[in-house]
Design a protein around this motif. Sequence first.
Motif, PDB file in Angstrom:
ATOM      1  N   ILE A 319      -2.649   2.181  -1.298  1.00 16.59           N
ATOM      2  CA  ILE A 319      -1.798   3.340  -1.395  1.00 16.59           C
ATOM      3  C   ILE A 319      -0.259   2.761  -1.608  1.00 16.59           C
ATOM      4  O   ILE A 319      -0.059   1.756  -1.095  1.00 16.59           O
ATOM      5  CB  ILE A 319      -1.710   4.430  -0.212  1.00 16.59           C
ATOM      6  CG1 ILE A 319      -1.156   5.729  -0.568  1.00 16.59           C
ATOM      7  CG2 ILE A 319      -1.196   3.697   0.880  1.00 16.59           C
ATOM      8  CD1 ILE A 319      -1.346   6.598   0.419  1.00 16.59           C
ATOM      9  N   THR A 320       0.361   3.450  -2.359  1.00 20.87           N
ATOM     10  CA  THR A 320       1.730   2.957  -2.916  1.00 20.87           C
ATOM     11  C   THR A 320       2.554   3.976  -3.385  1.00 20.87           C
ATOM     12  O   THR A 320       2.114   5.147  -3.115  1.00 20.87           O
ATOM     13  CB  THR A 320       1.403   1.907  -4.339  1.00 20.87           C
ATOM     14  OG1 THR A 320       2.732   1.232  -4.740  1.00 20.87           O
ATOM     15  CG2 THR A 320       1.202   2.514  -5.467  1.00 20.87           C
ATOM     16  N   GLY A 321       3.768   3.874  -3.659  1.00 22.42           N
ATOM     17  CA  GLY A 321       4.724   5.011  -4.166  1.00 22.42           C
ATOM     18  C   GLY A 321       6.034   4.456  -4.365  1.00 22.42           C
ATOM     19  O   GLY A 321       6.671   3.238  -4.049  1.00 22.42           O
ATOM     20  N   THR A 341     -10.340   2.807  -4.614  1.00 23.61           N
ATOM     21  CA  THR A 341      -9.504   3.999  -4.354  1.00 23.61           C
ATOM     22  C   THR A 341      -7.825   3.689  -4.578  1.00 23.61           C
ATOM     23  O   THR A 341      -7.513   2.866  -3.567  1.00 23.61           O
ATOM     24  CB  THR A 341      -9.676   4.716  -3.126  1.00 23.61           C
ATOM     25  OG1 THR A 341     -11.315   5.202  -3.225  1.00 23.61           O
ATOM     26  CG2 THR A 341      -9.155   5.811  -3.148  1.00 23.61           C
ATOM     27  N   VAL A 342      -7.198   4.043  -5.338  1.00 25.72           N
ATOM     28  CA  VAL A 342      -5.887   3.749  -5.600  1.00 25.72           C
ATOM     29  C   VAL A 342      -5.044   5.068  -5.247  1.00 25.72           C
ATOM     30  O   VAL A 342      -5.255   5.782  -6.158  1.00 25.72           O
ATOM     31  CB  VAL A 342      -5.404   3.063  -6.667  1.00 25.72           C
ATOM     32  CG1 VAL A 342      -3.730   2.642  -6.485  1.00 25.72           C
ATOM     33  CG2 VAL A 342      -5.881   1.659  -6.697  1.00 25.72           C
ATOM     34  N   LEU A 343      -4.120   5.370  -4.343  1.00 25.00           N
ATOM     35  CA  LEU A 343      -3.543   6.586  -4.260  1.00 25.00           C
ATOM     36  C   LEU A 343      -1.984   6.188  -4.253  1.00 25.00           C
ATOM     37  O   LEU A 343      -1.441   5.249  -3.889  1.00 25.00           O
ATOM     38  CB  LEU A 343      -3.699   7.231  -2.932  1.00 25.00           C
ATOM     39  CG  LEU A 343      -5.374   7.669  -2.764  1.00 25.00           C
ATOM     40  CD1 LEU A 343      -5.573   8.225  -1.392  1.00 25.00           C
ATOM     41  CD2 LEU A 343      -5.783   8.654  -3.854  1.00 25.00           C
ATOM     42  N   ARG A 359      -5.000  12.506  -3.669  1.00 21.78           N
ATOM     43  CA  ARG A 359      -6.171  12.690  -3.323  1.00 21.78           C
ATOM     44  C   ARG A 359      -7.146  11.891  -4.012  1.00 21.78           C
ATOM     45  O   ARG A 359      -6.956  11.673  -5.179  1.00 21.78           O
ATOM     46  CB  ARG A 359      -6.740  14.114  -3.167  1.00 21.78           C
ATOM     47  CG  ARG A 359      -6.438  15.071  -2.182  1.00 21.78           C
ATOM     48  CD  ARG A 359      -4.961  14.839  -1.448  1.00 21.78           C
ATOM     49  NE  ARG A 359      -4.633  16.134  -0.428  1.00 21.78           N
ATOM     50  CZ  ARG A 359      -3.643  16.403  -0.072  1.00 21.78           C
ATOM     51  NH1 ARG A 359      -2.550  15.915  -0.646  1.00 21.78           N
ATOM     52  NH2 ARG A 359      -3.268  17.438   0.970  1.00 21.78           N
ATOM     53  N   LYS A 360      -8.113  11.520  -3.423  1.00 17.94           N
ATOM     54  CA  LYS A 360      -9.292  10.546  -4.076  1.00 17.94           C
ATOM     55  C   LYS A 360      -9.872  11.129  -5.155  1.00 17.94           C
ATOM     56  O   LYS A 360     -10.151  10.348  -6.393  1.00 17.94           O
ATOM     57  CB  LYS A 360     -10.317  10.244  -3.121  1.00 17.94           C
ATOM     58  CG  LYS A 360      -9.892   9.028  -2.169  1.00 17.94           C
ATOM     59  CD  LYS A 360     -10.933   8.606  -1.225  1.00 17.94           C
ATOM     60  CE  LYS A 360     -11.340   9.583  -0.151  1.00 17.94           C
ATOM     61  NZ  LYS A 360     -12.443   9.194   0.523  1.00 17.94           N
ATOM     62  N   GLU A 361      -9.937  12.433  -5.356  1.00 17.57           N
ATOM     63  CA  GLU A 361     -10.564  13.006  -6.488  1.00 17.57           C
ATOM     64  C   GLU A 361      -9.625  13.319  -7.843  1.00 17.57           C
ATOM     65  O   GLU A 361      -9.898  13.429  -8.984  1.00 17.57           O
ATOM     66  CB  GLU A 361     -11.017  14.483  -6.071  1.00 17.57           C
ATOM     67  CG  GLU A 361     -10.005  15.553  -5.634  1.00 17.57           C
ATOM     68  CD  GLU A 361      -9.806  15.380  -4.301  1.00 17.57           C
ATOM     69  OE1 GLU A 361      -9.291  16.304  -3.742  1.00 17.57           O
ATOM     70  OE2 GLU A 361     -10.234  14.540  -3.498  1.00 17.57           O
ATOM     71  N   ASP A 362      -8.161  12.769  -7.482  1.00 15.85           N
ATOM     72  CA  ASP A 362      -7.295  12.941  -8.662  1.00 15.85           C
ATOM     73  C   ASP A 362      -7.370  12.042  -9.569  1.00 15.85           C
ATOM     74  O   ASP A 362      -7.944  10.619  -9.195  1.00 15.85           O
ATOM     75  CB  ASP A 362      -5.841  12.935  -8.043  1.00 15.85           C
ATOM     76  CG  ASP A 362      -5.426  13.940  -7.133  1.00 15.85           C
ATOM     77  OD1 ASP A 362      -5.889  15.268  -7.281  1.00 15.85           O
ATOM     78  OD2 ASP A 362      -4.750  13.852  -6.207  1.00 15.85           O
ATOM     79  N   GLY A 363      -7.223  12.249 -10.845  1.00 14.16           N
ATOM     80  CA  GLY A 363      -7.280  11.179 -11.823  1.00 14.16           C
ATOM     81  C   GLY A 363      -6.235  10.193 -12.017  1.00 14.16           C
ATOM     82  O   GLY A 363      -5.131  10.429 -11.241  1.00 14.16           O
ATOM     83  N   ALA A 368      -0.632   8.264 -10.972  1.00 12.98           N
ATOM     84  CA  ALA A 368       0.453   7.402 -11.601  1.00 12.98           C
ATOM     85  C   ALA A 368       1.517   8.115 -11.666  1.00 12.98           C
ATOM     86  O   ALA A 368       2.979   7.447 -11.367  1.00 12.98           O
ATOM     87  CB  ALA A 368       0.074   6.670 -12.857  1.00 12.98           C
ATOM     88  N   SER A 369       1.556   9.425 -12.163  1.00 20.34           N
ATOM     89  CA  SER A 369       2.720  10.178 -12.521  1.00 20.34           C
ATOM     90  C   SER A 369       3.304  11.145 -11.569  1.00 20.34           C
ATOM     91  O   SER A 369       4.152  11.997 -11.627  1.00 20.34           O
ATOM     92  CB  SER A 369       2.261  10.986 -13.818  1.00 20.34           C
ATOM     93  OG  SER A 369       1.292  11.832 -13.657  1.00 20.34           O
TER      94      SER A 369
END
Length: 544
Positions: A319-321, A341-343, A359-363, A368-369
């Motif tokens: 997870i990053t931000g 999984t990268v969030l 969320r994990k289901e996000d593309g 990224a955006s």
Amino acid sequence: MAIPRRHVKQEPGFARRRPVRYSGDDWPVAENKHTIPHMVFASARRFADIEAIRGEDGDTILYRDLEPRVREAAAAFLSSGIEAGDRVAIWAPNSVEWIIAALGAQTAGAAIVPLNTRLKGREAGYILRTSGARMLLTVSEFLGAAYPEMLRGEDLPDLQQIVLLGGEGGGVGWGEFLKRGAAIPPSAIDARLDALGEDDVCDILFTSGTTGNPKGAVTTHRQNIWVYQRYSETYGLRPADRFLIINPFFHSFGYKAGWLAAFLTGCTVLPHAVFGAEDVLARIEREKVSVLPGPPTIYQSLLAANYRAHDLSSLRLAITGAASVPVSLVEEMRTELGIETVLTAYGLTETCGVVTMCRKEDGVETIASTAGRPLDGIEIRIVDDGGTTLPPGEAGELLVRGAGVMQGYFNDPAATAEAIDGDGWLRTGDIAVQDARGYIRITDRAKDIFIVGGFNAYPAEIENILAQHPAIAQSAVIGVPDERLGEVPKAFVVLRPGAQATPEAITAWARENMANYKVPRSVEIRDALPLNAAGKVQKFLLRG
């Protein structure tokens, strides 16, 4: 107002905000009160045979041994005169001892005050004085800085004791400190735990002070447990995950989204004091690391190193931000580093560290955006300068309300009133855009925006475009004075290993890929950007 003894002691005039009400349905089932020690001890019983902490030197504590180690530390605090409501400061790098000391102090009823390891003596002295810390836990030396020595000459009227978690000279050693608690009966620890309330203050984290003196954000046990149970579930942490924590413990990312979240879910915490790409790659392979959070710079550094020489197949979660995370970085984290999984997420010190998450289901594009959408139970608004809520797609200041919003700034009712309105909305100072799905994109800090000939320029937006240049690994954009336009962009860039590019070529590329007012009028190529201990670019150093 009068502060009950069980709350952190503060000077008259501290403004506690109106408490958030919780319903029983808001909480996962638990056998104990929702304080950090109670919940960690519950995990110790539930995950008894799993490793709780493993230090860089191999020092290992099983979950079954976590409670006795913490109670031993708590006894030492009691023997040293620490009372419920006192403040205990911690100025030290990530270590096993840091965690045990923090939990021991909280078990004794104290609030911890973590200090940035990059601070100098005057800066640390300000926080110690402002917080009224009675005890400082530190090390004799770290990265060439002698912490006790740097405090010589500082006026610290409340500080009574210095305890060294590592090294010698300048305070009593950790082992000697623990021996003090031998005469404290278990019943005394039980009494402190029984008296510890969910709405007692667990920590005071001081902001960076980029717009003035640092301010101490006060949060409670209940708030942090509430936030990080939801965070851990959304992130996908699970028992026996091996959680490498490079993010410093003085920051919410390393403390709350780090070892606290890990303990709530039965992970093994792997503290790491100093980031070095090769050392981290070797530790991932050796320790079979499965969870690796961090700012974008950590992953960029790993990708620039000889990562293919290491077995990274154990990596599962990251997870990053940041204001912007390049799509290419998320893709490389998945394809090159093999992270399943990268969030991305967003938060700030004043919200216990987290507000929104993907969320994990996000593309990939969404991850990224955007910085995701709010955790359940957290509200957000995007408003204009007059406080009017803006529709999706329009940029404005992000406001946050919910259980994670701090109680206020320690002994600073004026700053608290400026930050949190009467309805509980916190002004973040961040500029954001929300889409129709509720996902937000942080475009910049309000203070970082500059105006180029009448146009608002958002540094993060320019940096995101520069990240698409094939030769650029990192960039930081600031506004610099211009006689005709008021301010214009200047870019500081770090090139990818082996890549070549001139400032003129980068400027020419920018003119082809962004509006003219966004184009950096000057480009400075550097070997590295100045980063703080949390991995964020220190733009004030670039402006200097």
